[in-house]
Design a protein around this motif. Structure first.
Motif, PDB file in Angstrom:
ATOM      1  N   PHE A 183       0.857  -1.185   0.000  1.00  9.47           N
ATOM      2  CA  PHE A 183       0.000   0.000   0.000  1.00  9.47           C
ATOM      3  C   PHE A 183       0.894   1.237   0.000  1.00  9.47           C
ATOM      4  O   PHE A 183       1.601   1.511   0.981  1.00  9.47           O
ATOM      5  CB  PHE A 183      -0.864  -0.039   1.272  1.00  9.47           C
ATOM      6  N   LEU A 214      -4.252  -1.049   8.729  1.00 10.77           N
ATOM      7  CA  LEU A 214      -5.053   0.054   8.182  1.00 10.77           C
ATOM      8  C   LEU A 214      -6.534  -0.252   8.395  1.00 10.77           C
ATOM      9  O   LEU A 214      -7.077  -1.190   7.819  1.00 10.77           O
ATOM     10  CB  LEU A 214      -4.776   0.254   6.691  1.00 10.77           C
ATOM     11  N   ILE A 215      -7.152   0.546   9.245  1.00 11.96           N
ATOM     12  CA  ILE A 215      -8.547   0.300   9.641  1.00 11.96           C
ATOM     13  C   ILE A 215      -9.335   1.594   9.489  1.00 11.96           C
ATOM     14  O   ILE A 215      -8.828   2.670   9.784  1.00 11.96           O
ATOM     15  CB  ILE A 215      -8.607  -0.155  11.117  1.00 11.96           C
ATOM     16  N   ASP A 216     -10.558   1.486   8.994  1.00 15.79           N
ATOM     17  CA  ASP A 216     -11.459   2.634   9.027  1.00 15.79           C
ATOM     18  C   ASP A 216     -12.410   2.426  10.191  1.00 15.79           C
ATOM     19  O   ASP A 216     -13.315   1.579  10.139  1.00 15.79           O
ATOM     20  CB  ASP A 216     -12.230   2.760   7.712  1.00 15.79           C
ATOM     21  N   GLN A 221     -14.135  -1.370   8.491  1.00 15.03           N
ATOM     22  CA  GLN A 221     -13.420  -2.076   7.435  1.00 15.03           C
ATOM     23  C   GLN A 221     -11.919  -2.075   7.711  1.00 15.03           C
ATOM     24  O   GLN A 221     -11.391  -1.165   8.327  1.00 15.03           O
ATOM     25  CB  GLN A 221     -13.704  -1.420   6.083  1.00 15.03           C
ATOM     26  N   ARG A 222     -11.258  -3.112   7.230  1.00 15.49           N
ATOM     27  CA  ARG A 222      -9.847  -3.299   7.534  1.00 15.49           C
ATOM     28  C   ARG A 222      -9.114  -3.895   6.340  1.00 15.49           C
ATOM     29  O   ARG A 222      -9.609  -4.807   5.691  1.00 15.49           O
ATOM     30  CB  ARG A 222      -9.772  -4.257   8.727  1.00 15.49           C
ATOM     31  N   HIS A 223      -7.922  -3.435   6.102  1.00 19.23           N
ATOM     32  CA  HIS A 223      -7.119  -3.976   5.018  1.00 19.23           C
ATOM     33  C   HIS A 223      -6.552  -5.325   5.401  1.00 19.23           C
ATOM     34  O   HIS A 223      -6.502  -5.645   6.575  1.00 19.23           O
ATOM     35  CB  HIS A 223      -5.980  -2.983   4.683  1.00 19.23           C
ATOM     36  N   TRP A 225      -7.611  -5.124   1.399  1.00 16.29           N
ATOM     37  CA  TRP A 225      -8.917  -4.749   0.848  1.00 16.29           C
ATOM     38  C   TRP A 225      -9.730  -5.949   0.399  1.00 16.29           C
ATOM     39  O   TRP A 225     -10.950  -5.826   0.236  1.00 16.29           O
ATOM     40  CB  TRP A 225      -8.765  -3.745  -0.286  1.00 16.29           C
ATOM     41  N   HIS A 228     -12.855  -6.431   2.476  1.00 14.78           N
ATOM     42  CA  HIS A 228     -14.079  -5.622   2.462  1.00 14.78           C
ATOM     43  C   HIS A 228     -14.501  -5.107   1.100  1.00 14.78           C
ATOM     44  O   HIS A 228     -15.491  -4.400   0.969  1.00 14.78           O
ATOM     45  CB  HIS A 228     -13.919  -4.413   3.401  1.00 14.78           C
TER      46      HIS A 228
ATOM     47  N   PRO C 148     -11.477   6.847   2.673  1.00 14.14           N
ATOM     48  CA  PRO C 148     -10.517   6.816   3.785  1.00 14.14           C
ATOM     49  C   PRO C 148      -9.689   5.530   3.853  1.00 14.14           C
ATOM     50  O   PRO C 148      -8.724   5.475   4.614  1.00 14.14           O
ATOM     51  CB  PRO C 148     -11.418   6.910   5.019  1.00 14.14           C
ATOM     52  N   LEU C 149     -10.065   4.548   3.081  1.00 13.42           N
ATOM     53  CA  LEU C 149      -9.368   3.263   3.151  1.00 13.42           C
ATOM     54  C   LEU C 149      -9.341   2.651   1.752  1.00 13.42           C
ATOM     55  O   LEU C 149      -9.888   1.587   1.512  1.00 13.42           O
ATOM     56  CB  LEU C 149     -10.124   2.329   4.119  1.00 13.42           C
ATOM     57  N   PRO C 150      -8.686   3.306   0.807  1.00 11.61           N
ATOM     58  CA  PRO C 150      -8.813   2.910  -0.592  1.00 11.61           C
ATOM     59  C   PRO C 150      -8.260   1.520  -0.882  1.00 11.61           C
ATOM     60  O   PRO C 150      -7.164   1.230  -0.413  1.00 11.61           O
ATOM     61  CB  PRO C 150      -8.000   3.975  -1.343  1.00 11.61           C
ATOM     62  N   PRO C 151      -8.931   0.684  -1.640  1.00  5.82           N
ATOM     63  CA  PRO C 151     -10.294   0.906  -2.103  1.00  5.82           C
ATOM     64  C   PRO C 151     -11.301   0.396  -1.068  1.00  5.82           C
ATOM     65  O   PRO C 151     -11.113  -0.674  -0.502  1.00  5.82           O
ATOM     66  CB  PRO C 151     -10.367   0.038  -3.359  1.00  5.82           C
ATOM     67  N   SER C 152     -12.340   1.183  -0.851  1.00  3.16           N
ATOM     68  CA  SER C 152     -13.402   0.757   0.065  1.00  3.16           C
ATOM     69  C   SER C 152     -14.690   1.473  -0.303  1.00  3.16           C
ATOM     70  O   SER C 152     -14.700   2.334  -1.183  1.00  3.16           O
ATOM     71  CB  SER C 152     -13.043   1.091   1.515  1.00  3.16           C
ATOM     72  N   ALA C 154     -16.251   3.089   2.138  1.00  3.91           N
ATOM     73  CA  ALA C 154     -16.421   4.030   3.243  1.00  3.91           C
ATOM     74  C   ALA C 154     -16.225   5.458   2.736  1.00  3.91           C
ATOM     75  O   ALA C 154     -15.139   5.998   2.819  1.00  3.91           O
ATOM     76  CB  ALA C 154     -15.426   3.710   4.346  1.00  3.91           C
TER      77      ALA C 154
END
Lengths: 260, 260, 260
Positions: A183, A214-216, A221-223, A225, A228, C148-152, C154
């Protein structure tokens, strides 16, 4: 049934599949093979002549959609379901797998290999010779460079491995190899070997984390990717297996990753 | 022999040289002078009217090639062998020497002076009023700004001297003067007076080296680029002398350069 | 009197005002309402069909000027005196006030709200869902992100409040809220809540100053820009009051601003 605008200019040498739609003022050159169910929108140039090319045709896979003002040179090959935005340029010698999507104003400079299911957002600038894997995400204004001593002839194009994410405004420096599922943060400069699953940040391109960190928090959602965001791909066993395997590879590397 | 597409729209007031080729759906406005052996590709607008202009024509030098979807305004002058990529915009009041090459999606905002043999890659963004010397290299996504207090009327366009190199994503801050053969690294912000032969890096635009320290160990090539990259120019005595003289000037400055 | 090029393609379903001029090879789709005194230049696509849209028309306000190679989708609404550069893309769901100006190669990705009298320079890239106030200045190569968390999925689009200035190459990170009259420096990354009147700089988006500290010593001009640059707007009582009120709001915040 195919449908060609009367204002389009279509070479009689071009080979067109079934149900091809060609928009107003579009231009199809000689050296073109277009698959079934392809839509070429207004003002596109398909099969633009290349002075560099060895004169193979451009092959556009079935179920593709090329949006207006895009230019695709001859001597390239695209798998099914290519989708471009507006004002896209793709030069000769580009070999692409299934279902590439390329955003508005992007420029792929040719002699590139691009895998399946890649997604490039607007103003993506892919330098000549780049090798890009499957399921790669490239966001806006990313540059994939290739010259280590500009200007020079010392070509050092970049490699981007499967499932990697390159965020807005990042630069992939010459010769960089972006590992599986890595990333590259917004505005970062990636250089050298980027380990699988690494998060790179800043001008000096340091490894700052593993992607699974990496978390939103808003959405939970969490990497990586693939956790999610896989619903944007076809829900087939093949895709599921490929994404699971990628996810696995990225997570396995977590313990070995050295944070700078 | 000249060749004009039937779908092009060519003003009867335009003055065209010998062997001019004009592509499909291209448009040549009134106030245009085109030299011999010029190729204008599909969907170009040449001599686009300017509301600012004092209505001089645009003069396109002989042996030029303007690629598709490019727009060149009236009231500019280009020496021989201008070459543009696709989707290029060049505004009024631009005075250009010999053999400028401008990459896809570039925007030259007008009232600029540009010397001979310059090379601008894609998405080059040259702000109004820039003064650019000879043999200057500008890579992708470079911005040459001009407003020191945006938004304001306090114009401070940039100057770039002969043989300088501005790498991908660099920003030339308002009023900056890039010295002869200086090298602005990828993503750097150059400001103020950049000494001849200096290498600038980072957000704060520090002098980090002299260009002769930039070496590609794989190929053995070494800056200044006149050492290893002059073969892209015509092999004439004139060019050789100009490049030798530039190289000399850059190297002479080496001892005086202060590294930050 | 209206004037339509014979080479333009205009849907009979489109509703056109008085004194509308449509250029060569331009295309007006079905779902379009164009006000009086509007000029649509060559090769534009107005009312481009959207697959996402709920099929409302695009409404182009009176006295607008759309420059060549621009694409505006259906299902958007623009107040009077919209002005675009060349090669601009504006997607569906964009609600715009009076007198927006958008520079060459800009891309507004849709579902945005934009106030009155905004000025976007070239290559502005406004992500989906952005909310932009009145009198906002966006310079070249600015990206307004949203993921905020590409790609997502959110979505965290940005907000830019009245009178803010975003300089060349800056990135507005997902969810950032740029306060009234704030100033995002060239290349900076803004994130989170940017206080009214704050100057943001660098990769870490720190508050480094209040805008009233930004002075051009050569010209004596001083921020906020409403001090020295309001002559580019109509000289009406309404505008004067709005700008005075903005200036006041920005200056009031000065004492409370914490510099990092």
């Amino acid at each position: 049934m195919s449908e060609f605008s009367k204002t389009s200019i279509i070479s009689s040498k071009a080979i067109l599949g079934k149900n091809v739609v060609i928009g107003d003022y579009a231009k199809i050159f000689d050296n073109v093979v277009i698959g079934d169910n392809v839509q070429i929108d207004d003002y596109c140039q398909i099969g633009h002549p290349s002075i560099l090319s060895d004169k193979k045709p451009v092959i556009i896979g079935s179920n593709s959609h090329i949006r207006s003002f895009s230019i695709i040179y001859e001597n390239s090959e695209f798998g099914p379901a290519l989708e471009t935005g507006h004002h896209v340029v793709i030069r000769e010698g580009t070999m692409v797998g299934e279902n590439l999507r390329v955003g508005n104003f992007s420029d792929i400079e040719g002699d590139c290999v691009i895998g399946d299911y890649c997604r490039f957002h607007g103003y993506s600038h892919i330098g000549k010779g780049a090798e890009i894997g499957h399921f790669v995400w490239i966001f806006s204004l990313v540059t994939a460079t290739n010259d280590p001593l500009p200007p020079s002839n010392a070509q050092a194009p970049v490699k981007i491995k499967d499932g990697a994410v390159v965020c807005v405004g990042a630069t992939l420096m010459p010769g960089s190899i972006v590992g599986t599922g890595a990333f590259i943060s917004a505005g970062a400069q990636a250089r050298g070997d980027v380990p699988a699953g690494a998060v790179i940040a800043g001008e000096d391109g340091k490894v700052v984390n593993h992607v699974s960190r990496l978390i939103d928090f808003n959405s939970g959602q969490r990497h990586p990717w693939m956790n999610h965001y896989r619903h944007v791909y076809p829900n087939t066993e093949e895709i599921t297996n490929r994404l699971d395997s990628l996810l696995n590879e990225i997570m396995i590397n977590k313990m070995n990753l050295k944070i700078n």
